[in-house]
Write an enzyme that holds these catalytic residues in place. Structure first.
Site, mmCIF file in Angstrom:
data_model
loop_
_atom_site.group_PDB
_atom_site.id
_atom_site.type_symbol
_atom_site.label_atom_id
_atom_site.label_comp_id
_atom_site.label_asym_id
_atom_site.label_seq_id
_atom_site.Cartn_x
_atom_site.Cartn_y
_atom_site.Cartn_z
ATOM 1 N N LYS A 11 -6.636 -5.694 -4.897
ATOM 2 C CA LYS A 11 -5.319 -6.328 -4.821
ATOM 3 C C LYS A 11 -5.287 -7.638 -5.613
ATOM 4 O O LYS A 11 -6.343 -8.166 -5.991
ATOM 5 C CB LYS A 11 -4.982 -6.570 -3.344
ATOM 6 C CG LYS A 11 -4.896 -5.277 -2.524
ATOM 7 C CD LYS A 11 -4.458 -5.572 -1.094
ATOM 8 C CE LYS A 11 -4.449 -4.309 -0.256
ATOM 9 N NZ LYS A 11 -3.913 -4.546 1.106
ATOM 10 N N TYR A 51 3.229 2.037 0.283
ATOM 11 C CA TYR A 51 3.339 1.437 1.617
ATOM 12 C C TYR A 51 4.604 1.921 2.334
ATOM 13 O O TYR A 51 5.267 1.142 3.020
ATOM 14 C CB TYR A 51 3.297 -0.090 1.509
ATOM 15 C CG TYR A 51 1.914 -0.629 1.185
ATOM 16 C CD1 TYR A 51 0.771 -0.135 1.826
ATOM 17 C CD2 TYR A 51 1.732 -1.644 0.245
ATOM 18 C CE1 TYR A 51 -0.498 -0.616 1.534
ATOM 19 C CE2 TYR A 51 0.464 -2.142 -0.053
ATOM 20 C CZ TYR A 51 -0.640 -1.620 0.606
ATOM 21 O OH TYR A 51 -1.907 -2.107 0.325
ATOM 22 N N ASN A 114 -5.833 -9.287 1.689
ATOM 23 C CA ASN A 114 -7.091 -8.766 2.246
ATOM 24 C C ASN A 114 -7.913 -7.981 1.227
ATOM 25 O O ASN A 114 -8.634 -7.057 1.571
ATOM 26 C CB ASN A 114 -6.832 -7.972 3.520
ATOM 27 C CG ASN A 114 -5.933 -6.768 3.283
ATOM 28 O OD1 ASN A 114 -5.574 -6.493 2.146
ATOM 29 N ND2 ASN A 114 -5.605 -6.061 4.328
ATOM 30 N N HIS A 117 -7.508 -2.237 -0.942
ATOM 31 C CA HIS A 117 -6.925 -1.095 -0.239
ATOM 32 C C HIS A 117 -7.935 0.033 -0.299
ATOM 33 O O HIS A 117 -8.552 0.267 -1.341
ATOM 34 C CB HIS A 117 -5.624 -0.620 -0.900
ATOM 35 C CG HIS A 117 -5.222 0.746 -0.423
ATOM 36 N ND1 HIS A 117 -4.545 0.939 0.755
ATOM 37 C CD2 HIS A 117 -5.475 1.983 -0.919
ATOM 38 C CE1 HIS A 117 -4.378 2.240 0.949
ATOM 39 N NE2 HIS A 117 -4.931 2.901 -0.060
ATOM 40 N N GLU A 128 -2.977 9.665 -2.619
ATOM 41 C CA GLU A 128 -3.021 8.349 -3.284
ATOM 42 C C GLU A 128 -3.659 8.443 -4.669
ATOM 43 O O GLU A 128 -3.227 7.760 -5.603
ATOM 44 C CB GLU A 128 -3.784 7.359 -2.403
ATOM 45 C CG GLU A 128 -2.997 6.995 -1.138
ATOM 46 C CD GLU A 128 -3.739 6.042 -0.214
ATOM 47 O OE1 GLU A 128 -4.933 5.772 -0.457
ATOM 48 O OE2 GLU A 128 -3.106 5.575 0.749
HETATM 49 P P1 IDP Z 1 -4.884 -0.974 5.828
HETATM 50 O O1 IDP Z 1 -4.737 -1.606 4.464
HETATM 51 O O2 IDP Z 1 -6.062 -1.551 6.559
HETATM 52 O O3 IDP Z 1 -4.860 0.524 5.800
HETATM 53 P P2 IDP Z 1 -2.112 -0.889 6.787
HETATM 54 O O4 IDP Z 1 -1.668 -1.075 8.214
HETATM 55 O O5 IDP Z 1 -1.969 0.463 6.170
HETATM 56 O O6 IDP Z 1 -3.612 -1.436 6.707
HETATM 57 O O7 IDP Z 1 -1.290 -1.944 5.931
HETATM 58 C C1 IDP Z 1 -1.312 -1.921 4.534
HETATM 59 C C2 IDP Z 1 -1.372 -3.342 4.007
HETATM 60 O O8 IDP Z 1 -0.181 -4.056 4.394
HETATM 61 C C3 IDP Z 1 -2.521 -4.206 4.573
HETATM 62 O O9 IDP Z 1 -3.751 -3.978 3.921
HETATM 63 C C4 IDP Z 1 -1.990 -5.597 4.351
HETATM 64 O O10 IDP Z 1 -2.147 -6.001 2.981
HETATM 65 C C5 IDP Z 1 -0.491 -5.410 4.640
HETATM 66 N N1 IDP Z 1 -0.188 -5.693 6.047
HETATM 67 C C6 IDP Z 1 -0.384 -4.885 7.119
HETATM 68 N N2 IDP Z 1 0.025 -5.466 8.266
HETATM 69 C C7 IDP Z 1 0.477 -6.694 7.907
HETATM 70 C C8 IDP Z 1 1.022 -7.809 8.654
HETATM 71 O O11 IDP Z 1 1.170 -7.779 9.901
HETATM 72 N N3 IDP Z 1 1.394 -8.905 7.932
HETATM 73 C C9 IDP Z 1 1.256 -8.966 6.581
HETATM 74 N N4 IDP Z 1 0.760 -7.971 5.846
HETATM 75 C C10 IDP Z 1 0.360 -6.841 6.491
HETATM 76 MG MG MG Z 2 -3.383 1.960 5.518
#
Ligand code: IDP
Ligand code: MG
Length: 152
Positions: A11, A51, A114, A117, A128
């Protein structure tokens, strides 16, 4: 056990913080194989598709803007149980729950920023990979001087 592929996105925070080599190094150290790699810019459409489970969340707009801050780097990684192993390497979404030693545990600075992905399931990985790679951008080759040492 079947060989499988998974999708990784580095990212914009990874690119902004010069962590590209660090993250790819951790993936290489597992012995899994890079079979696709490229840099490109996300678009509104691609972020909404990737997303789609989050488009109605209050944080979606910030997430979309973040994903388009810089070009991103995508990798297709092949290996036994690659989906699960890369997920473990990535660590939890919530930075407070991400374990030390995982990529997110060591580097994520917020739930949004974070670093990485990683596909969550084998079916997700298939969809994907198709989203970001053409078939001729994924390579089938043998590493004569490397050992894919986790075979069972
Ligand atoms: P993952 O990346 O661990 O699979 P997902 O729930 O699929 O997690 O969410 C995708 C991405 O959306 C996360 O990696 C993060 O960058 C963002 N994200 C998820 N939840 C939040 C939140 O509560 N606040 C801000 N960004 C979020
Ligand atoms: Mg996810």
């Amino acid at each position: 056990m079947e060989r499988e592929c998974t999708l990784i996105l580095l990212k914009p925070d990874t690119i902004e913080r010069n962590l590209v080599g660090e993250v790819i190094n951790r993936i290489e150290k597992t012995g899994m194989k890079i079979v696709g790699i490229k840099m490109f810019r996300m678009t509104d459409e691609l972020v909404a598709e990737h997303y789609s489970h989050l488009t109605d969340k209050p944080f979606f707009k910030d997430l979309r803007d973040f994903m388009m801050e810089t070009p991103i780097i995508a990798l297709v990684i092949e290996g036994f149980e690659a989906v699960k192993r890369v997920r473990m390497l990535a660590g939890s979404t919530n930075p407070r729950e991400a374990m030390p030693g995982t990529i997110r545990g060591d580097y994520s600075i917020s739930t949004r920023k974070n670093v990485i992905h990683a596909s969550g399931t084998i079916d997700e990985a298939k969809a994907e990979i198709k989203r970001f790679f053409r078939e001729d951008e994924i390579f089938d080759y043998i590493r004569k001087n490397a050992m894919d040492y986790i075979v069972s």
